[in-house]
Design an enzyme around this catalytic site. Sequence first.
Site, mmCIF file in Angstrom:
data_model
loop_
_atom_site.group_PDB
_atom_site.id
_atom_site.type_symbol
_atom_site.label_atom_id
_atom_site.label_comp_id
_atom_site.label_asym_id
_atom_site.label_seq_id
_atom_site.Cartn_x
_atom_site.Cartn_y
_atom_site.Cartn_z
ATOM 1 C CG HIS A 135 -1.598 1.237 1.918
ATOM 2 N ND1 HIS A 135 -2.486 1.354 1.328
ATOM 3 C CD2 HIS A 135 -0.944 2.260 2.174
ATOM 4 C CE1 HIS A 135 -3.135 2.206 1.691
ATOM 5 N NE2 HIS A 135 -2.412 3.228 1.784
ATOM 6 C CD GLU A 136 2.142 3.789 3.691
ATOM 7 O OE1 GLU A 136 1.665 4.280 3.246
ATOM 8 O OE2 GLU A 136 0.991 3.264 4.421
ATOM 9 C CG HIS A 139 0.063 6.381 -1.235
ATOM 10 N ND1 HIS A 139 -1.120 6.671 -1.298
ATOM 11 C CD2 HIS A 139 -0.280 5.590 0.287
ATOM 12 C CE1 HIS A 139 -1.758 6.429 -0.519
ATOM 13 N NE2 HIS A 139 -1.473 6.533 0.695
ATOM 14 C CD GLU A 198 -4.839 6.304 2.122
ATOM 15 O OE1 GLU A 198 -4.245 5.349 2.000
ATOM 16 O OE2 GLU A 198 -3.758 7.532 2.416
#
Length: 264
Positions: A135-136, A139, A198
């Site tokens: 997920h990070e 980004h 997100e």
Amino acid sequence: MKKHILTLMTAALLLSGCGSVPITGRRQLQLVSDSEVLSSSLTQYASYMKTATKSSNGTQSAQVTRVGQKIAAATEAYLKANGLESEVSNFSWEFNLVKDDQLNAFCMPGGKIVVYEGIMKLMSSDDELAVVLGHEVAHAVAKHSNERMSQQILAQYGSAVLGGVLSGQSQAVQSVASQVYGLGAEYGMTLPFSRKHESEADYMGLVLMTMAGYNPDVAVTFWQKMSSSSATQTPEFMSTHPSDARRISDIQKNLPEVKAKYKK
């Protein structure tokens, strides 16, 4: 007539400042150069790391580095295989575990990722850690910080002076960088990432962890654990993240496609 010409000029600037997100293909606003984003983010990151205390837990620190580097390698392989090799030079990956009891992690452009010790209490496997790190990393790959900064500049300076602001980008970028990177910003215009970002990072994270060889199915149970561990539930309209129920539902919907398309 003058107003019409100005509108056309603004439209042209915005059009020239558009890019596409890898994997999802979503069009996004990118008014800030990669070099500007990386420079401002490294300043913010260095400032944070001076005040942070790195974890003394060698086992967990090694786990964060191991899983992070594996996902980073899969990410770079994907970019190279899809005509985006030039993007690889934007990343200098770094994965740090710091002493903080919050159930959290964050990412800075250029691949600077910090995981808090608090969230490690929920990790029972590398696969679950890959959910967070995927997920990070997403980004960073999606350039969400660039998009957020671009939106902030447009909102702060207005389209009427957009051309003038962009001619002196450094000053404009620096003025919004601390707000966008935020590391503790409250809800409102200074949110580090929007709920759209997100949700996109959730999807892309599933793809990246799957390409790295991790099991994306654990994302459902991991976010269920995160939900039950939260002392209070923040209303979705005040949160930078989707509600737990929506996030889990979206992941469940996306899993069949992700596994069919990206599983080794």
